[in-house]
Design an enzyme around this catalytic site. Structure first.
Site, PDB file in Angstrom:
ATOM      1  N   VAL A  88      23.559  33.114  27.022  1.00  9.29           N
ATOM      2  CA  VAL A  88      23.266  33.434  25.575  1.00  9.29           C
ATOM      3  C   VAL A  88      24.070  33.928  24.789  1.00  9.29           C
ATOM      4  CG1 VAL A  88      21.446  34.374  24.091  1.00  9.29           C
ATOM      5  CG2 VAL A  88      20.569  33.524  26.182  1.00  9.29           C
ATOM      6  N   CYS A  89      24.708  33.613  23.880  1.00 10.07           N
ATOM      7  CA  CYS A  89      25.865  34.120  23.149  1.00 10.07           C
ATOM      8  C   CYS A  89      26.899  34.406  23.789  1.00 10.07           C
ATOM      9  CB  CYS A  89      25.202  35.695  22.557  1.00 10.07           C
ATOM     10  SG  CYS A  89      26.294  36.434  21.235  1.00 10.07           S
TER      11      CYS A  89
END
Length: 315
Positions: A104-105
């Protein structure tokens, strides 16, 4: 059997990168009578302090053989985490034993550091995509999608809330649309964002040129998106030939001047669709597209959705 979802915690992690997937999978666990067992783990079992000061209690990283889904979040502390040999060694062992790995990210930097994305298409937060592409040339970095299935095992998600979108997609894959849709309703979210995969909310964000004249061209484009901004006119501003100007601008900014103008105009139009009641025809003319049809084609290509649909979804 409950699938074990382990979210790696480290100092400086982004809080929502942990909380978003955690709430999706625990919500699905409730609906499936224990379909998931979700935990946050840290290197030594120490509390995980996020970049904003929020802390999570976290047990030590478990034996990799017990993990079904490994989630690698991002945050300001990701560079320190990927510089730690023990953390990276555990990620590699856990990835080898897990059914799937999710970043994520800027957690994509952890996955790339572990060698999980070599030769694969991947995404990350739009603001960090250029740096990731420079640091990991073996990875095909795409800054546009909300999430990407990078390989048979690895998924990568864009910034922050995109971890929720990806987690919902994984719940749907595991337990079907009805379960995922119910979780989304409880969280007051779309199961799938209108327009599909594009990171709509990314504003115009490009590096500032080192050379002052090129920076001034950038500022002129951003100050008046609707002005003509032809290559010849922009080159005249900096006393260069159009060909030389195009080469210098692209080297300094990372994008050709024509593409930069188009990006700035799209952002200006996007904001006006959100903030005004003006017609698409008016906005198209004001932002330099000329016609509503030109603006519509540009929106579909860059954002994945027509202007009128965008306005209905985001006003």
């Amino acid at each position: 059997m409950a699938r074990s979802v382990v979210i790696l915690g480290f100092p400086g992690v982004q809080a929502l990168d942990i909380v978003g997937p955690h709430d999706v999978f625990t919500g699905a666990a409730t609906l499936t009578e224990g379909g998931y067992r979700v935990s946050v783990a840290s290197r030594d079992g120490d509390p995980v302090c996020t970049g904003t000061g929020l802390s999570f209690v976290a047990p030590a990283m478990p034996e990799p053989r017990d993990i079904d889904t490994l989630v690698l979040p991002g945050g300001a502390g990701v560079d320190d985490a990927r510089a730690d040999p023990d953390t990276m060694a555990w990620i590699r062992r856990a990835a080898a034993a897990s059914r799937r790995v999710v970043s994520v990210c800027t957690g994509a930097f952890l996955a790339a550091q572990a060698g999980l994305l070599d030769g694969c298409r991947a995404t990350t937060h739009w603001a960090h995509a250029n740096r990731m592409a420079r640091e990991f040339p073996a990875v095909v970095v795409d800054p546009e999608p909300i999430f990407v299935r990078s390989s048979a095992q690895v998924w990568t998600a864009a910034g922050v809330t995109a971890g929720i979108d990806l987690s919902l997609a994984l719940v749907e894959e595991d337990h079907g649309t009805e379960v995922a849709q119910t979780v989304a309703r409880y969280l007051v979210l779309y199961l799938r964002r209108p327009g599909g995969q594009t990171q709509f909310a990314a504003p115009v964000w490009m590096p500032r040129a080192r050379r002052r004249p090129i920076r001034e061209v950038q500022e002129a484009i951003e100050a008046e998106p609707g002005a003509p901004h032809s290559i010849s006119e922009l080159a005249r501003r900096v006393a260069m030939s159009p060909r030389h100007f195009t080469r210098v601008f692209t080297d300094e900014v990372g994008e050709a001047p024509g593409a930069y103008v188009e990006r700035v105009r799209t952002e200006a139009a996007r904001r006006q669709l959100e903030e005004t009641d003006d017609t698409v025809v008016t906005i198209a003319a004001r932002c330099g597209f000329g016609t509503a049809e030109t603006m519509r084609r540009n929106f579909i290509r860059r954002i994945g959705i027509a202007p009128d649909h965008y306005r209905k979804s985001f006003t």
